[in-house]
Scaffold this motif. Structure first.
Motif, mmCIF file in Angstrom:
data_model
loop_
_atom_site.group_PDB
_atom_site.id
_atom_site.type_symbol
_atom_site.label_atom_id
_atom_site.label_comp_id
_atom_site.label_asym_id
_atom_site.label_seq_id
_atom_site.Cartn_x
_atom_site.Cartn_y
_atom_site.Cartn_z
ATOM 1 N N LEU A 166 33.267 40.278 38.028
ATOM 2 C CA LEU A 166 32.033 39.731 38.594
ATOM 3 C C LEU A 166 32.107 39.661 40.122
ATOM 4 O O LEU A 166 31.149 40.021 40.817
ATOM 5 C CB LEU A 166 31.760 38.349 38.005
ATOM 6 C CG LEU A 166 31.494 38.296 36.503
ATOM 7 C CD1 LEU A 166 31.307 36.858 36.042
ATOM 8 C CD2 LEU A 166 30.292 39.146 36.124
ATOM 9 N N ALA A 167 33.236 39.205 40.637
ATOM 10 C CA ALA A 167 33.392 39.130 42.090
ATOM 11 C C ALA A 167 33.342 40.522 42.719
ATOM 12 O O ALA A 167 32.697 40.736 43.758
ATOM 13 C CB ALA A 167 34.702 38.429 42.442
ATOM 14 N N ASN A 168 33.994 41.479 42.084
ATOM 15 C CA ASN A 168 34.009 42.846 42.614
ATOM 16 C C ASN A 168 32.620 43.472 42.596
ATOM 17 O O ASN A 168 32.234 44.195 43.526
ATOM 18 C CB ASN A 168 34.977 43.710 41.806
ATOM 19 C CG ASN A 168 36.428 43.363 42.074
ATOM 20 O OD1 ASN A 168 36.751 42.749 43.088
ATOM 21 N ND2 ASN A 168 37.308 43.722 41.154
ATOM 22 N N PHE B 221 27.881 45.242 45.737
ATOM 23 C CA PHE B 221 26.452 45.250 46.018
ATOM 24 C C PHE B 221 26.110 44.613 47.360
ATOM 25 O O PHE B 221 24.962 44.293 47.644
ATOM 26 C CB PHE B 221 25.694 44.531 44.899
ATOM 27 C CG PHE B 221 25.897 45.147 43.543
ATOM 28 C CD1 PHE B 221 26.067 46.521 43.397
ATOM 29 C CD2 PHE B 221 25.920 44.355 42.401
ATOM 30 C CE1 PHE B 221 26.268 47.090 42.138
ATOM 31 C CE2 PHE B 221 26.110 44.921 41.145
ATOM 32 C CZ PHE B 221 26.289 46.285 41.016
ATOM 33 N N GLY B 222 27.114 44.409 48.188
ATOM 34 C CA GLY B 222 26.874 44.003 49.569
ATOM 35 C C GLY B 222 26.860 42.518 49.840
ATOM 36 O O GLY B 222 26.508 42.098 50.952
ATOM 37 N N ALA B 223 27.227 41.711 48.881
ATOM 38 C CA ALA B 223 27.218 40.265 49.087
ATOM 39 C C ALA B 223 28.519 39.799 49.736
ATOM 40 O O ALA B 223 29.574 40.397 49.543
ATOM 41 C CB ALA B 223 27.021 39.538 47.761
ATOM 42 N N LYS B 224 28.420 38.733 50.504
ATOM 43 C CA LYS B 224 29.606 38.034 50.988
ATOM 44 C C LYS B 224 30.084 37.123 49.869
ATOM 45 O O LYS B 224 29.311 36.348 49.310
ATOM 46 C CB LYS B 224 29.282 37.209 52.234
ATOM 47 C CG LYS B 224 30.484 36.484 52.826
ATOM 48 C CD LYS B 224 30.110 35.735 54.100
ATOM 49 C CE LYS B 224 31.328 35.031 54.679
ATOM 50 N NZ LYS B 224 30.994 34.296 55.944
ATOM 51 N N ILE B 225 31.361 37.218 49.515
ATOM 52 C CA ILE B 225 31.861 36.578 48.304
ATOM 53 C C ILE B 225 32.609 35.284 48.605
ATOM 54 O O ILE B 225 33.430 35.213 49.518
ATOM 55 C CB ILE B 225 32.789 37.527 47.524
ATOM 56 C CG1 ILE B 225 32.077 38.850 47.238
ATOM 57 C CG2 ILE B 225 33.254 36.885 46.226
ATOM 58 C CD1 ILE B 225 30.790 38.719 46.473
#
Length: 331
Positions: free
Chosen positions: A77-79, A84-88
């Motif tokens: 999920l984190a990957n 998709f361009g989100a800051k995690i």
């Protein structure tokens, strides 16, 4: 998620599964309502892609904290959000279950446009229930796949994240996958313990991924994948975020999804949105499948071994995903 639901369809329908209550007051954020919604700048939600994301989670096996399947799915999920361009942000916490078990939990948050003050929080729980307490007794201690109860909401949000990554969006979007929602006191335990559900959300509400985090409103997706699902207007959502409920349901009708988004009040469900409301003072709603034809008010497969991919319907995923996309892109 063993939720209490008091369904108010044509007459009073009550099911008591034992849960929590929200007592704090909240101020909702008004939204502008339009008579006709036009899909001009909104991306097209891909139902097949969303279905694949649901299936991929189920393939890991039951996503119960302290298991290898749970850890593997967390990484996935984190990957995906990062891809998709989100800051995690990954919040790792040791949470205490109803029976004293220490749960190694992970809240996974993907942030788009972190500097934007105009923000919307989209969230779902990603863990699955360790018990089949609505099933035959021999299955009570058998974990469930949680295809609808958990994976469906996450699958829709992953597809929304993918579309945001492709097209971008002007406002700030935070997509949160909350953990340990479904480890609450099972129904076969006589001594019910309060506040044993939504543990990951409770932790996040006290320890947000960004200090002082605030969003204009939040939308929770829970059990949003089954065929012919019916999303009645959930009572806590109406109480604390009525303008958002009306915005979402009218948007769904304008898009042709009125058969899913029923223009009637449903019952109050204790779910992650209540802790976002009470803990962060963010007006939030719950899009959740409510079924007046079952004793507990949910799908017949709820908290049983039958919560599998056989229940997941692409058209329902599309109705929910396209509606949410339309709401955030028109906000």
């Amino acid at each position: 998620m063993n939720k209490i639901i008091c369904l108010l369809f044509c007459c009073l329908f009550l099911s008591c599964c034992g849960h929590k209550t929200v007592t704090e007051n909240n101020t909702t954020t008004p939204l502008t309502t339009t008579e006709t919604v036009q899909k001009t700048n909104t991306p097209e939600f891909d139902k097949d892609s969303a279905y694949t994301y649901v299936d991929r989670q189920v393939q890991f096996g039951p996503r119960v904290p302290n298991t290898e399947a749970h850890k593997a799915c967390a990484r996935y999920l984190a990957n995906e959000l990062e891809r998709f361009g989100a800051k995690i942000y990954v919040q790792e916490a040791s949470l205490t279950a109803y029976n004293g078990t220490k749960l190694e939990a992970s809240n996974i948050i993907g942030v788009y446009n972190p500097d934007q003050k105009k923000r919307v929080l989209l969230f779902a729980h990603w863990d699955s229930r360790p018990y089949s307490d609505r099933d035959e007794e021999k299955y009570h201690y058998t974990p469930i796949d949680g295809a609808d109860d958990g994976a469906s909401g996450v699958g829709v949000l992953l597809e929304i994240a993918r579309q945001i990554g492709l097209k971008g969006i002007d406002i700030g979007i935070d997509i949160a996958f909350f953990d340990a929602e479904d480890y609450g006191t099972p129904e076969f335990i006589k001594n019910y313990t309060q506040d044993t559900w939504c543990l990951g959300t409770q932790f996040w509400a006290k320890n947000p991924h960004i200090p002082g985090y605030k969003a204009d409103f939040g939308i929770l997706l829970d059990m949003v994948g089954s065929k012919d699902a019916t999303f009645y207007k959930e009572a806590t959502s109406i109480r604390y975020a009525a303008p958002i409920v009306e915005k979402v349901w009218s948007t769904a009708r304008n898009l042709g999804y009125g058969k899913y988004f029923i223009n009637k009040d449903g019952g109050g469900v204790v779910d992650d949105h209540q802790y976002v409301i009470s803990g962060r003072n963010i007006p939030s709603i719950d899009i959740i499948n409510l079924n007046p034809d079952t004793p507990h008010g949910f799908g017949a497969y709820w908290h049983t071994q039958n919560d599998t991919m056989d229940n997941i319907d692409r058209e329902t995923l599309k109705a929910v995903g396209q509606t949410v996309l339309e709401v955030i892109y028109k906000y």
